[in-house]
Design a protein around this motif. Sequence first.
Motif, PDB file in Angstrom:
ATOM      1  N   ALA A 156       0.837  -1.236  -0.064  1.00 49.61           N
ATOM      2  CA  ALA A 156       0.023   0.119   0.149  1.00 49.61           C
ATOM      3  C   ALA A 156       0.852   1.240  -0.219  1.00 49.61           C
ATOM      4  CB  ALA A 156      -0.971  -0.012   1.320  1.00 49.61           C
ATOM      5  N   HIS A 157       1.988   1.163   0.647  1.00 51.10           N
ATOM      6  CA  HIS A 157       2.975   2.398   0.673  1.00 51.10           C
ATOM      7  C   HIS A 157       3.582   2.895  -0.551  1.00 51.10           C
ATOM      8  CE1 HIS A 157       4.203   1.732   5.255  1.00 51.10           C
ATOM      9  NE2 HIS A 157       2.867   2.134   4.982  1.00 51.10           N
ATOM     10  N   ASP A 158       3.664   1.664  -1.644  1.00 56.61           N
ATOM     11  CA  ASP A 158       4.277   2.063  -2.925  1.00 56.61           C
ATOM     12  C   ASP A 158       2.952   2.724  -3.732  1.00 56.61           C
ATOM     13  OD1 ASP A 158       6.466   0.581  -2.573  1.00 56.61           O
ATOM     14  OD2 ASP A 158       5.662  -1.488  -2.794  1.00 56.61           O
ATOM     15  N   ALA A 159       1.773   2.114  -3.535  1.00 59.07           N
ATOM     16  CA  ALA A 159       0.629   2.868  -4.233  1.00 59.07           C
ATOM     17  C   ALA A 159       0.541   4.228  -3.716  1.00 59.07           C
ATOM     18  CB  ALA A 159      -0.621   2.016  -3.727  1.00 59.07           C
ATOM     19  N   ILE A 160       0.611   4.525  -2.457  1.00 60.49           N
ATOM     20  CA  ILE A 160       0.367   6.034  -2.049  1.00 60.49           C
ATOM     21  C   ILE A 160       1.653   6.703  -2.549  1.00 60.49           C
ATOM     22  CG2 ILE A 160       0.624   7.426  -0.229  1.00 60.49           C
ATOM     23  CD1 ILE A 160      -2.088   5.797  -0.379  1.00 60.49           C
ATOM     24  N   LYS A 161       2.723   6.266  -2.874  1.00 59.51           N
ATOM     25  CA  LYS A 161       3.741   6.933  -3.238  1.00 59.51           C
ATOM     26  C   LYS A 161       3.549   7.133  -4.873  1.00 59.51           C
ATOM     27  CE  LYS A 161       7.402   5.055  -0.355  1.00 59.51           C
ATOM     28  NZ  LYS A 161       8.548   4.196  -0.012  1.00 59.51           N
ATOM     29  N   LEU A 310      -6.777   4.182   0.753  1.00 60.61           N
ATOM     30  CA  LEU A 310      -6.062   3.224   1.555  1.00 60.61           C
ATOM     31  C   LEU A 310      -5.542   4.022   2.945  1.00 60.61           C
ATOM     32  CD1 LEU A 310      -3.459   1.958  -1.068  1.00 60.61           C
ATOM     33  CD2 LEU A 310      -5.717   0.780  -0.442  1.00 60.61           C
ATOM     34  N   GLY A 311      -6.668   4.863   3.352  1.00 61.10           N
ATOM     35  CA  GLY A 311      -6.362   5.391   4.618  1.00 61.10           C
ATOM     36  C   GLY A 311      -5.661   6.696   4.789  1.00 61.10           C
ATOM     37  N   PHE A 312      -5.082   6.959   3.563  1.00 59.64           N
ATOM     38  CA  PHE A 312      -4.205   8.313   3.377  1.00 59.64           C
ATOM     39  C   PHE A 312      -5.108   9.336   2.685  1.00 59.64           C
ATOM     40  CE2 PHE A 312      -1.110   4.984   4.254  1.00 59.64           C
ATOM     41  CZ  PHE A 312      -0.197   5.566   4.998  1.00 59.64           C
ATOM     42  N   THR A 321       4.267  18.158  -2.035  1.00 60.81           N
ATOM     43  CA  THR A 321       3.230  17.363  -1.713  1.00 60.81           C
ATOM     44  C   THR A 321       3.713  16.245  -0.823  1.00 60.81           C
ATOM     45  OG1 THR A 321       2.489  17.232  -3.983  1.00 60.81           O
ATOM     46  CG2 THR A 321       1.398  15.656  -2.729  1.00 60.81           C
ATOM     47  N   TYR A 322       2.885  15.846   0.254  1.00 56.68           N
ATOM     48  CA  TYR A 322       3.247  14.925   1.092  1.00 56.68           C
ATOM     49  C   TYR A 322       1.971  14.040   1.451  1.00 56.68           C
ATOM     50  CZ  TYR A 322       1.079  18.436   4.344  1.00 56.68           C
ATOM     51  OH  TYR A 322       0.049  19.018   5.086  1.00 56.68           O
ATOM     52  N   VAL A 323       1.924  12.798   2.301  1.00 58.43           N
ATOM     53  CA  VAL A 323       0.816  12.058   2.421  1.00 58.43           C
ATOM     54  C   VAL A 323       0.595  11.977   4.030  1.00 58.43           C
ATOM     55  CG1 VAL A 323       1.201  10.161   0.649  1.00 58.43           C
ATOM     56  CG2 VAL A 323       2.280   9.851   3.011  1.00 58.43           C
ATOM     57  N   ARG A 324      -0.468  11.948   4.308  1.00 59.41           N
ATOM     58  CA  ARG A 324      -1.031  12.026   5.772  1.00 59.41           C
ATOM     59  C   ARG A 324      -2.308  11.065   6.179  1.00 59.41           C
ATOM     60  NH1 ARG A 324      -5.525  15.480   5.642  1.00 59.41           N
ATOM     61  NH2 ARG A 324      -5.717  16.415   3.698  1.00 59.41           N
ATOM     62  N   PRO A 325      -2.259  10.662   7.476  1.00 61.86           N
ATOM     63  CA  PRO A 325      -3.440   9.802   7.699  1.00 61.86           C
ATOM     64  C   PRO A 325      -4.523  10.638   7.476  1.00 61.86           C
ATOM     65  CG  PRO A 325      -1.650   9.683   9.387  1.00 61.86           C
ATOM     66  CD  PRO A 325      -1.395  10.635   8.411  1.00 61.86           C
ATOM     67  N   SER A 326      -5.661   9.854   6.854  1.00 62.81           N
ATOM     68  CA  SER A 326      -6.792  10.708   6.744  1.00 62.81           C
ATOM     69  C   SER A 326      -7.556  11.047   7.982  1.00 62.81           C
ATOM     70  CB  SER A 326      -7.879   9.814   5.925  1.00 62.81           C
ATOM     71  OG  SER A 326      -8.294   8.892   6.748  1.00 62.81           O
ATOM     72  N   GLY A 327      -8.438  11.939   7.828  1.00 56.25           N
ATOM     73  CA  GLY A 327      -9.211  12.411   9.320  1.00 56.25           C
ATOM     74  C   GLY A 327      -9.907  11.168   9.706  1.00 56.25           C
ATOM     75  N   GLN A 328     -10.251  10.363   8.906  1.00 58.30           N
ATOM     76  CA  GLN A 328     -11.172   9.349   9.234  1.00 58.30           C
ATOM     77  C   GLN A 328     -10.246   8.141   9.870  1.00 58.30           C
ATOM     78  OE1 GLN A 328     -13.358   7.099   6.286  1.00 58.30           O
ATOM     79  NE2 GLN A 328     -14.844   6.639   7.381  1.00 58.30           N
ATOM     80  N   ALA A 329      -9.170   7.916   9.447  1.00 63.22           N
ATOM     81  CA  ALA A 329      -8.146   7.150  10.240  1.00 63.22           C
ATOM     82  C   ALA A 329      -7.637   7.714  11.457  1.00 63.22           C
ATOM     83  CB  ALA A 329      -6.794   7.242   9.288  1.00 63.22           C
ATOM     84  N   LYS A 330      -7.607   8.926  11.421  1.00 62.23           N
ATOM     85  CA  LYS A 330      -7.057   9.546  12.934  1.00 62.23           C
ATOM     86  C   LYS A 330      -8.312   9.492  14.039  1.00 62.23           C
ATOM     87  CE  LYS A 330      -4.280  13.170  11.030  1.00 62.23           C
ATOM     88  NZ  LYS A 330      -4.041  14.660  10.757  1.00 62.23           N
TER      89      LYS A 330
END
Length: 461
Positions: A156-161, A310-312, A321-330
């Motif tokens: 999933a990390h590869d997908a987010i990248k 995927l939660g991000f 640009t950066y990734v962060r946990p979604s508000g729902q994940a938090k």
Amino acid sequence: MRQSQKTEQKADHLKMISLENRKQSEARSTASGENTIKNGISFKERVLSRDNLNLAYKKVYKNKGAAGIDGMTVYELFDYIKENKSQLIESISDLSYKPSPVKRVEIPKPDGTKRKLGVPTVVDRLVQQAIAQAMTPVFEKIFSDNSFGFRPNRSAHDAIKRVTKFYDQGYHTVIDLDLKAYFDAVNHDLLMKFIKQYINDEWLLRMIRKFLTSGVMNGQLFQKSEKGTPQGGNLSPLLANIYLNELDKVLTARGHKFVRYADDCNIYVKSKRAGYRVLGSISKFLEKDLKVTVNQKKTTVGSPLRLKFLGFSLGVSTKGTYVRPSGQAKKRVKQSLKLLTKRNRGRSLDVIFKEINQKMTGWLNYYGIGKMKVFIKELDEWLRSRIRQYIWKSWKKTKTRFKNLVKLGMTRVQARIFANARKGYWRIAHSKTLLYTLTNEKLESLGLINMSTKLQSIQNA
């Protein structure tokens, strides 16, 4: 139940069990889509080879999982193989093997609905895993580079990248596709057709069909499985990818930027107008050609800065640009910690700390690629207050509070006054007295995870 150490030792000796290799005639070439043999080795032989079955056994054992309808556990699988290896291999080879129906279980989803899973028997899981291992090398050569779910050396990390890369390239609108009950909707005939494009092996195709049509036991009720690949089977993730590879091929042919993780597919375009146009054409393809339903209520066209994948979610700063946990994940992780630290749970601190550490170690390892330093610092502070509240309530009686406060360094006079305090638990948890006695360092020494430190170690690794 057998000890796991004993079972693992048996697993190491499994390769000593003679598993007969059986060759199959009639072969053609893989490249032409008419393959039965590659390098002189048939698919039957690959599936039933000793090394392949050994590897399948080890993976099934490692993954553990619940027993199927026959009640056999992974701990009993080795002895079953040892006693029945000849009959098992013979039945698979001559296609007399009959998979058992999967056991239907339902697990709650975050939105309150339930996800249907199928639990195959451990023997069926072994056979499915052996088949998947033989098929994977063929399909890995033809799967899209933008597909990441349930594939070797992809995550999933590869997908987010990849998502971040597309955003940096100017694709600031996303079509977040939601397929309604995808795993339960896969058309068997279409799936077999898609497999046959690359592997035209009669024995393998018939084995796969057996698993697809093995049925479901819902309690005491047997249900035929006329469509779908039940989630929970070892072969299902590969079959699901083969089916949606047809979507990947269409998206690639049309020049679209996309990222797919199993049935989660995001398509990236440069405007909302383009997004709605693409959504319309792709929806027609999915529903007409693949016979799956696009959930229009959950499918969205919007910004990756607001939507989640995927939660991000993505964020943008002066540094890019950066990734962060979604508000729902938090929100979900805080709710999970709240449940673990409920004042009336009546569990020991050791148990609660172990549960918190397991939960947050996994969560931080997954979301650790995201920017969340401030959030984790605030979560650390909130969690410590929850623990102080839990400890204070567990002391209950005034004399117990007095005794423990003295142990933590308070004078007897101060301890007597504070032990008789009548303020609410949450207010007491934020008092200077508990901050002074039950310090952050003290809570860590008792076993509570320091999430900020853990996050830093993950990000620096």
